[in-house]
Design an enzyme around this catalytic site. Sequence first.
Site, PDB file in Angstrom:
ATOM      1  N   ASP A 120       0.846  -1.193   0.000  1.00  0.00           N
ATOM      2  CA  ASP A 120       0.000   0.000   0.000  1.00  0.00           C
ATOM      3  C   ASP A 120       0.883   1.245   0.000  1.00  0.00           C
ATOM      4  O   ASP A 120       1.890   1.303   0.714  1.00  0.00           O
ATOM      5  CB  ASP A 120      -0.900  -0.001   1.237  1.00  0.00           C
ATOM      6  CG  ASP A 120      -2.040   1.000   1.116  1.00  0.00           C
ATOM      7  OD1 ASP A 120      -3.194   0.569   1.058  1.00  0.00           O
ATOM      8  OD2 ASP A 120      -1.762   2.219   1.086  1.00  0.00           O
ATOM      9  N   ILE A 121       0.495   2.219  -0.807  1.00  0.00           N
ATOM     10  CA  ILE A 121       1.312   3.425  -0.938  1.00  0.00           C
ATOM     11  C   ILE A 121       1.226   4.325   0.296  1.00  0.00           C
ATOM     12  O   ILE A 121       2.096   5.165   0.524  1.00  0.00           O
ATOM     13  CB  ILE A 121       0.910   4.196  -2.220  1.00  0.00           C
ATOM     14  CG1 ILE A 121       2.039   5.090  -2.676  1.00  0.00           C
ATOM     15  CG2 ILE A 121      -0.381   4.979  -2.026  1.00  0.00           C
ATOM     16  CD1 ILE A 121       1.893   5.606  -4.081  1.00  0.00           C
ATOM     17  N   HIS A 172     -10.216  -5.264  -3.135  1.00  0.00           N
ATOM     18  CA  HIS A 172      -8.857  -5.457  -2.609  1.00  0.00           C
ATOM     19  C   HIS A 172      -8.938  -5.801  -1.135  1.00  0.00           C
ATOM     20  O   HIS A 172      -9.790  -5.298  -0.414  1.00  0.00           O
ATOM     21  CB  HIS A 172      -7.995  -4.207  -2.807  1.00  0.00           C
ATOM     22  CG  HIS A 172      -8.603  -2.946  -2.270  1.00  0.00           C
ATOM     23  ND1 HIS A 172      -9.592  -2.268  -2.935  1.00  0.00           N
ATOM     24  CD2 HIS A 172      -8.373  -2.263  -1.124  1.00  0.00           C
ATOM     25  CE1 HIS A 172      -9.944  -1.208  -2.239  1.00  0.00           C
ATOM     26  NE2 HIS A 172      -9.229  -1.184  -1.118  1.00  0.00           N
TER      27      HIS A 172
END
Length: 171
Positions: free
Chosen positions: A50-51, A116
């Site tokens: 995850d960014i 997701h």
Amino acid sequence: MTSFMIDEAVNKRTPLKWTSYDTCPFCNIIANKLPAFRVLETDMVIAFLDILPIRPGHTLVVPKMHCSNLSDLPSDYSRAVGEALSTIANAITRGMTINLNVVCNQGYGQAVPHVHFHMVPAPRTVEPPSTQSPTNRSMNHHEMVMSEYHRREELDEDTGRNMADRIRSRL
Ligand code: 5GP
Ligand code: ZN
């Protein structure tokens, strides 16, 4: 690393919703049009960091089919996602911590309309409730989610590369 979400995060704005296929960040990652720190990829599933990690190792497991809701995901993709979740959980628990949160937001709290699963390694310690300020105790659900969101910071290059290597090496 760029993201449709980073501008909102850096400027502490509430994230936008992405509704069309062309602008879906996960479809763009699958199509190699956006970079990501990948930890696993098969014909039907991709997993990447995850960014805006909630905690180190925060990984997203994503079917390679644009579908907004888990409840609409075809069963062959569900099976493939389930298998990837288990494989990555095994890698994370052998490399980092035995405790994990695995979450799939559907509608509520969902910013990216592409199914997701979040796999979030648990923190090493949890603060006892007595240390929480009265302000925290009186927050409503939305305010609590937003206060956690605003505490998150962008994944940097070195951490991302090392973390993805660590998980990949234990698959
Ligand atoms: P949701 O709120 O929809 O359950 O979570 C979406 C997640 O996707 C967020 O945790 C957000 O940080 C992550 N995200 C959004 N855009 C990107 C991107 O371009 N790359 C990566 N690696 N993660 C993203
Ligand atoms: Zn998509």
